[in-house]
Design a protein around this motif. Structure first.
Motif, short mmCIF file in Angstrom:
data_model
loop_
_atom_site.label_atom_id
_atom_site.label_comp_id
_atom_site.label_asym_id
_atom_site.label_seq_id
_atom_site.Cartn_x
_atom_site.Cartn_y
_atom_site.Cartn_z
N ASP A 67 0.85 -1.20 0.00
CA ASP A 67 0.00 0.00 0.00
C ASP A 67 0.88 1.24 0.00
O ASP A 67 0.67 2.19 -0.77
CB ASP A 67 -0.90 0.04 1.24
CG ASP A 67 -1.85 -1.14 1.35
OD1 ASP A 67 -1.36 -2.26 1.54
OD2 ASP A 67 -3.07 -0.94 1.26
N GLN A 143 5.31 -8.64 1.60
CA GLN A 143 4.27 -8.39 0.60
C GLN A 143 4.95 -8.26 -0.76
O GLN A 143 6.19 -8.19 -0.80
CB GLN A 143 3.45 -7.14 0.96
CG GLN A 143 2.13 -7.50 1.65
CD GLN A 143 1.16 -6.35 1.76
OE1 GLN A 143 1.54 -5.18 1.70
NE2 GLN A 143 -0.11 -6.66 1.94
N GLY A 199 -0.64 -10.36 -0.84
CA GLY A 199 -1.55 -9.21 -0.91
C GLY A 199 -2.88 -9.60 -1.54
O GLY A 199 -3.83 -8.84 -1.54
N ASP A 201 -4.91 -11.94 -0.62
CA ASP A 201 -5.16 -12.83 0.51
C ASP A 201 -6.14 -13.99 0.31
O ASP A 201 -5.86 -15.11 0.65
CB ASP A 201 -5.73 -12.05 1.71
CG ASP A 201 -5.11 -10.68 1.88
OD1 ASP A 201 -3.99 -10.45 1.40
OD2 ASP A 201 -5.77 -9.83 2.51
N TRP A 381 -10.45 -11.03 -2.70
CA TRP A 381 -9.92 -11.19 -4.07
C TRP A 381 -10.55 -12.38 -4.78
O TRP A 381 -9.85 -13.22 -5.34
CB TRP A 381 -8.41 -11.39 -4.00
CG TRP A 381 -7.66 -10.24 -3.42
CD1 TRP A 381 -7.38 -10.02 -2.11
CD2 TRP A 381 -7.07 -9.15 -4.14
NE1 TRP A 381 -6.65 -8.87 -1.97
CE2 TRP A 381 -6.45 -8.31 -3.20
CE3 TRP A 381 -7.00 -8.79 -5.50
CZ2 TRP A 381 -5.76 -7.15 -3.54
CZ3 TRP A 381 -6.33 -7.64 -5.84
CH2 TRP A 381 -5.72 -6.83 -4.88
C1 GLC Z 1 -5.99 -6.43 2.51
C2 GLC Z 1 -5.46 -6.61 1.08
C3 GLC Z 1 -3.95 -6.39 1.06
C4 GLC Z 1 -3.65 -4.99 1.60
C5 GLC Z 1 -4.25 -4.81 3.00
C6 GLC Z 1 -4.15 -3.37 3.50
O1 GLC Z 1 -5.46 -7.40 3.36
O2 GLC Z 1 -5.79 -7.87 0.59
O3 GLC Z 1 -3.44 -6.53 -0.25
O4 GLC Z 1 -2.29 -4.74 1.60
O5 GLC Z 1 -5.61 -5.16 2.99
O6 GLC Z 1 -4.81 -2.51 2.60
#
Ligand code: GLC
Length: 456
Positions: A67, A143, A199, A201, A381
């Protein structure tokens, strides 16, 4: 590595992509900047005040690795010193062996006290949730390693070589850590040891490894927690977890972004005069690309698939991960064309009203809003579309000459964000904004404006 030199392709009718008015772009920039400011937090650490951007005040109050990389890229459009600080704050979480972790828990008073909360199971110190125990400052997970391209983007905005020289040693250590601890057999691909590390998840690409069957109430969070808990019994020792952890996946999205970023890191080192480091990372980038092609490409299905477990069983679920190698500038044309023509341009798979879905619409697990029937929590996702993956797909398409596709995807993404707002993710059939509001990385839409002019 030289980028593939092939004629540019025109895959959509000329003019179909349309364009945005200058006023619309100004409004987009204004709203993005105001959101980035609103999500900015400050904290002191080792005598220095750090500034960083949280993903969303509603849901995610710490600093997340990828992020923050996206936030830095967006900040580079408006305020270079602020973008540089975003990177510095992230690097401040680097541990002694080189890992830059996936979360920094700046405000520890906001750590959930519940022992079953993820935050306790992704950090060292199994009993750190106890009231008087020392609280962890960071997680022990990774990540997708996109920090090299975030630094490159920030560097390009100012050509500030001092900044580059300041942060490069930390970046080099992080990527060396990944190679050393996540590719124990030296085959080129790094492995993830928990679903959160990609990321992506809750992707159905992980259902088989998690032994998860959708539709059973709380099964998905429980399965994920079990992985983290068993890793924490090994105190997240990287070698132990790699040898014995229950989750061991060579994820295609992670490795595609790794390959791309190793090449960027090589370029940054050469820019700073570090030729030895530059050659080292260039060779590493080449190894990852060859390993992806050798081990993950399925020629029958025309896409790349994750390798599950230590016996490297190929996943068979077609997801956004499968397409991600197009972000590698040197990916040979054969693979690029098949990904574009058989998947991204296929209405049955990834060309949907609000593309690009995180799971192919042809998969039985596809849900346009990512809600899993029978589960209490939304899955994230499992079919919805996201601005960060759209950014990468547009970037990949554009660098390989599919300019019209990149332009159309950029325009659609920007329009989706303008209509719905900066949401965390979007319903791929209706464009409805879902998940957290005022979500930081959706400001990456400002980075997509450059594709409207026909690529680079
Ligand atoms: C969720 C997303 C991940 C992201 C995190 C914080 O877990 O799947 O990709 O980094 O949120 O936004």
């Amino acid at each position: 590595m030289e980028p593939a030199q092939e004629p540019r392709k025109s895959v959509l009718e000329k003019g179909e992509a349309g364009s945005l008015t200058g006023e619309a772009i100004l409004n987009l920039n204004r709203d993005a900047l105001s959101l980035l400011k609103e999500n900015t937090r400050e904290h002191n650490f080792e005598g220095r005040t750090h500034r960083f951007t949280i993903p969303s005040a509603e849901k995610y109050v710490f600093q997340w690795f990828w992020d923050s990389c996206f936030h830095a890229m967006a900040w580079a459009n408006f305020d270079v010193p602020r973008a540089q600080d975003e990177i510095r704050a992230l690097i401040s979480g680097q541990n002694g062996s080189g890992l830059i972790p996936h979360i920094i828990y700046w405000d520890q008073s906001k750590l959930n006290l519940a022992p079953w909360s993820n935050h306790w199971s992704e950090t060292q110190g199994l009993l750190s949730f106890m009231p008087f125990a020392e609280k962890p400052r960071t997680s022990e997970l990774i990540q997708p390693p996109v920090i090299a391209e975030a630094v490159q983007r920030v560097y390009k905005a100012s050509s500030d070589k001092d900044f580059l020289r300041e942060v490069l040693p930390s970046l080099n250590r992080h990527y060396r850590w990944l190679k050393q601890f996540r590719d124990l057999d030296g085959e080129g691909l790094i492995k993830i040891v928990a679903p959160y590390e990609s990321g992506i998840d809750s992707s159905p690409a992980y259902d088989a490894v998690l032994n998860y069957t959708p539709g059973k109430g709380l099964q998905l969070p429980i399965k994920r927690f079990q992985v983290l808990f068993s890793n924490s019994l090994m105190d997240h020792d990287p070698t132990e977890v790699m040898r014995q952890g229950s989750f061991h996946v060579a994820d295609v999205l992670v490795n595609a972004l790794y390959a791309r970023n190793l090449q960027v890191l090589s370029d940054l080192n050469s820019e700073a005069g570090g030729m030895k480091e530059s050659r080292y990372f260039e060779n590493a980038a080449r190894d990852v690309q060859s390993a992806l092609i050798t081990f993950c490409w399925d020629d029958e299905r025309g896409a790349f698939f994750n390798l599950n477990g230590r016996d490297k069983k190929r996943s068979d679920v077609l997801t956004i991960q499968s397409l991600m190698p197009i972000v590698i500038p040197t990916l040979p044309r054969y693979y690029v064309d098949r990904i574009m023509n058989e998947h991204l341009l296929s209405e049955e798979r990834f060309l949907r009203p609000f593309s690009v879905p995180s799971v192919a619409a042809s998969e039985p697990t596809f849900q346009p809003d990512s809600r899993i029937p029978g589960e209490i929590f939304r899955g994230l996702w499992r079919g919805s579309s996201w601005v960060n993956t759209n950014y990468f797909i547009a970037e990949g398409a554009s660098q390989h000459g599919y300019d019209d596709f990149a332009r159309k995807l950029a325009l659609d993404t920007i329009q989706m964000v303008r209509d719905a707002g900066f949401y965390e993710y979007f319903n791929t059939e209706t464009g409805e904004g879902l998940g957290a509001k005022n979500f930081g990385w959706s400001t990456l839409a400002v980075e997509m404006v450059r594709f409207l002019g026909g690529g680079r």
